[in-house]
Scaffold this active site. Structure first.
Site, mmCIF file in Angstrom:
data_model
loop_
_atom_site.group_PDB
_atom_site.id
_atom_site.type_symbol
_atom_site.label_atom_id
_atom_site.label_comp_id
_atom_site.label_asym_id
_atom_site.label_seq_id
_atom_site.Cartn_x
_atom_site.Cartn_y
_atom_site.Cartn_z
ATOM 1 N N THR A 1 0.890 -1.106 0.033
ATOM 2 C CA THR A 1 -0.073 0.069 -0.020
ATOM 3 C C THR A 1 0.769 1.345 -0.033
ATOM 4 O O THR A 1 1.902 1.145 0.595
ATOM 5 C CB THR A 1 -0.888 -0.019 1.282
ATOM 6 O OG1 THR A 1 -1.599 -1.153 1.355
ATOM 7 C CG2 THR A 1 -1.880 1.196 1.250
ATOM 8 N N ILE B 1 -12.769 -5.913 -0.130
ATOM 9 C CA ILE B 1 -12.308 -4.429 0.076
ATOM 10 C C ILE B 1 -11.683 -4.163 1.382
ATOM 11 O O ILE B 1 -11.924 -4.806 2.361
ATOM 12 C CB ILE B 1 -13.635 -3.217 0.159
ATOM 13 C CG1 ILE B 1 -14.323 -3.140 -1.031
ATOM 14 C CG2 ILE B 1 -13.228 -2.067 0.657
ATOM 15 C CD1 ILE B 1 -15.600 -2.489 -1.325
ATOM 16 N N GLY B 2 -10.567 -3.747 1.487
ATOM 17 C CA GLY B 2 -9.496 -3.250 2.471
ATOM 18 C C GLY B 2 -9.860 -2.129 3.392
ATOM 19 O O GLY B 2 -10.610 -1.502 3.123
ATOM 20 N N ASP B 3 -8.754 -1.674 3.934
ATOM 21 C CA ASP B 3 -8.715 -0.535 4.806
ATOM 22 C C ASP B 3 -8.758 0.672 4.098
ATOM 23 O O ASP B 3 -9.099 1.739 4.533
ATOM 24 C CB ASP B 3 -7.921 -0.917 5.840
ATOM 25 C CG ASP B 3 -6.519 -0.661 5.585
ATOM 26 O OD1 ASP B 3 -5.708 0.513 5.748
ATOM 27 O OD2 ASP B 3 -5.978 -1.489 4.895
ATOM 28 N N THR C 1 -1.028 1.448 6.762
ATOM 29 C CA THR C 1 -0.818 0.368 5.708
ATOM 30 C C THR C 1 -0.572 -1.083 6.717
ATOM 31 O O THR C 1 -0.053 -1.005 7.745
ATOM 32 C CB THR C 1 0.425 0.563 4.906
ATOM 33 O OG1 THR C 1 1.079 -0.506 4.250
ATOM 34 C CG2 THR C 1 1.793 0.874 6.050
ATOM 35 N N LYS D 1 -2.281 -5.111 7.290
ATOM 36 C CA LYS D 1 -3.300 -6.087 7.198
ATOM 37 C C LYS D 1 -4.619 -5.335 7.087
ATOM 38 O O LYS D 1 -5.141 -5.115 8.198
ATOM 39 C CB LYS D 1 -3.237 -7.246 7.984
ATOM 40 C CG LYS D 1 -2.252 -8.108 7.835
ATOM 41 C CD LYS D 1 -2.106 -9.342 9.095
ATOM 42 C CE LYS D 1 -0.802 -10.014 8.669
ATOM 43 N NZ LYS D 1 -0.549 -11.102 9.750
ATOM 44 N N GLY D 2 -5.513 -5.205 6.133
ATOM 45 C CA GLY D 2 -6.651 -4.529 6.161
ATOM 46 C C GLY D 2 -7.752 -4.747 7.256
ATOM 47 O O GLY D 2 -8.272 -3.759 7.678
#
Length: 315
Positions: free
Chosen positions: A183, A212-214, A233, A235-236
């Site tokens: 990221t 969808i991540g963070d 950045t 682990k989402g």
């Protein structure tokens, strides 16, 4: 003393100390280039929102980071990019997910912020919005690099959803062994205390289509207000659970912590070890870049002359 400051990242994770020069040097050079670009923009009087977008666009265009051109592949061999941007003074923000053809997702996120009454657009609707506003698009094959095809093949061989640049191994359980999480993000503040944050990513290798991540979740991967700006950045899913970016701001606002204290607390206490890093600046020009992973590609500079480009702790 109030002064401008900038910080950027290219991902945090289990980055091996013996990372080969051919993988390390291009990324360090890119961080240096993007830092210089941001410094010049701030010195020329550009608003922090423009600076954050400019720097993240440049990181998206670099194939060695997991965003834009370098985005990793889903389980179906496609790209699904996401990004968000936020202005601290107004709390205006924009976010996008599921992009397959947009060259610079961060700029589309800004357009969502400025040209719609909404905050978040995704998938086909976001792509249609991009075309309607003349945003640069390309065939999705533009993003599918040989290196990322190889990464996806490795992940499938071991039936793993893996983080960027992990070397798959049958000896490594599915829930660990993360590596450089690519990221990208940038935060900036000008000498008047105006703040902005921007973040962009391609997600996980072999992720489910539609995941969808963070990164595009305001308050998780990205946040800015009158006190600070944060780009996270890692682990989402852990970052979303920990509302990482907003928690830093909340600790400053409600507990009176300094930026450095607040960011350190969140990284140490709100998320599991080995899962998160962030870059942040405050309205008075303070900068911090904590992480609880092996390393984080990062760079920062401030008006008082301080500058840093680093990957591992104390390097």
């Amino acid at each position: 003393m109030v002064g401008w400051a900038i910080a950027l990242h290219g991902g945090a994770g289990d980055i091996p100390i013996d990372l080969p020069d051919e993988r390390r040097i291009p990324r360090e050079s890119a961080l240096r280039h993007c830092l210089d670009l941001g410094i010049s923009a701030l010195k020329s009087g550009k608003p922090p929102l423009d600076v954050a977008e400019l720097v993240v666009r440049e990181l998206e265009n670099h194939p060695d980071f997991n965003a834009g051109k370098g985005s990793v592949l889903t389980a179906q061999g496609t790209v699904e990019m996401e990004a968000s941007i936020m202005d601290g003074k107004t709390k205006r923000c924009g976010a996008v997910s599921g992009l397959t053809t947009v060259v610079n997702p961060i700029s589309l996120a800004r357009l969502v912020m400025e040209k719609t009454p909404h905050i978040y657009l995704a998938f086909d609707a976001a792509e249609a919005f991009a075309r309607a506003h003349g945003v640069e698009t390309v065939y999705s094959s533009h993003f599918i690099t040989p290196e990322n095809i190889a990464r996806l093949k490795q992940a499938k061989e071991f039936n793993r959803v893996q983080l960027d640049y992990t070397v798959p191994s049958p000896k490594v359980p599915d829930n660990c062994g993360d590596s450089q999480i690519g990221t990208v993000g940038c935060v900036a503040v000008d000498s008047a205390g105006n703040l902005a944050s921007a973040t962009s990513t391609g997600g996980y290798v072999n992720k489910m289509v539609g995941r969808i991540g963070d990164t595009p979740v305001i308050g998780a991967g990205t946040y800015a207000n009158h006190l600070c700006a944060i780009s996270a950045t890692g682990k989402g899913e852990d970052i979303i659970r920990g509302t990482v970016a907003r928690d830093v701001a909340a600790l400053m606002e409600y507990k009176g912590l300094s930026l450095t204290e607040a960011a350190a607390y969140v990284v140490d206490q709100s998320v599991p070890r080995g899962s998160c890093g962030l870059v942040a600046v405050s309205a008075n020009g303070e900068v911090t870049m904590p992480f609880n992973t092996t390393g984080m590609f990062r760079a920062c500079a401030s008006e008082d002359g301080y500058s840093e480009i680093a990957i591992w702790p104390n390097n």
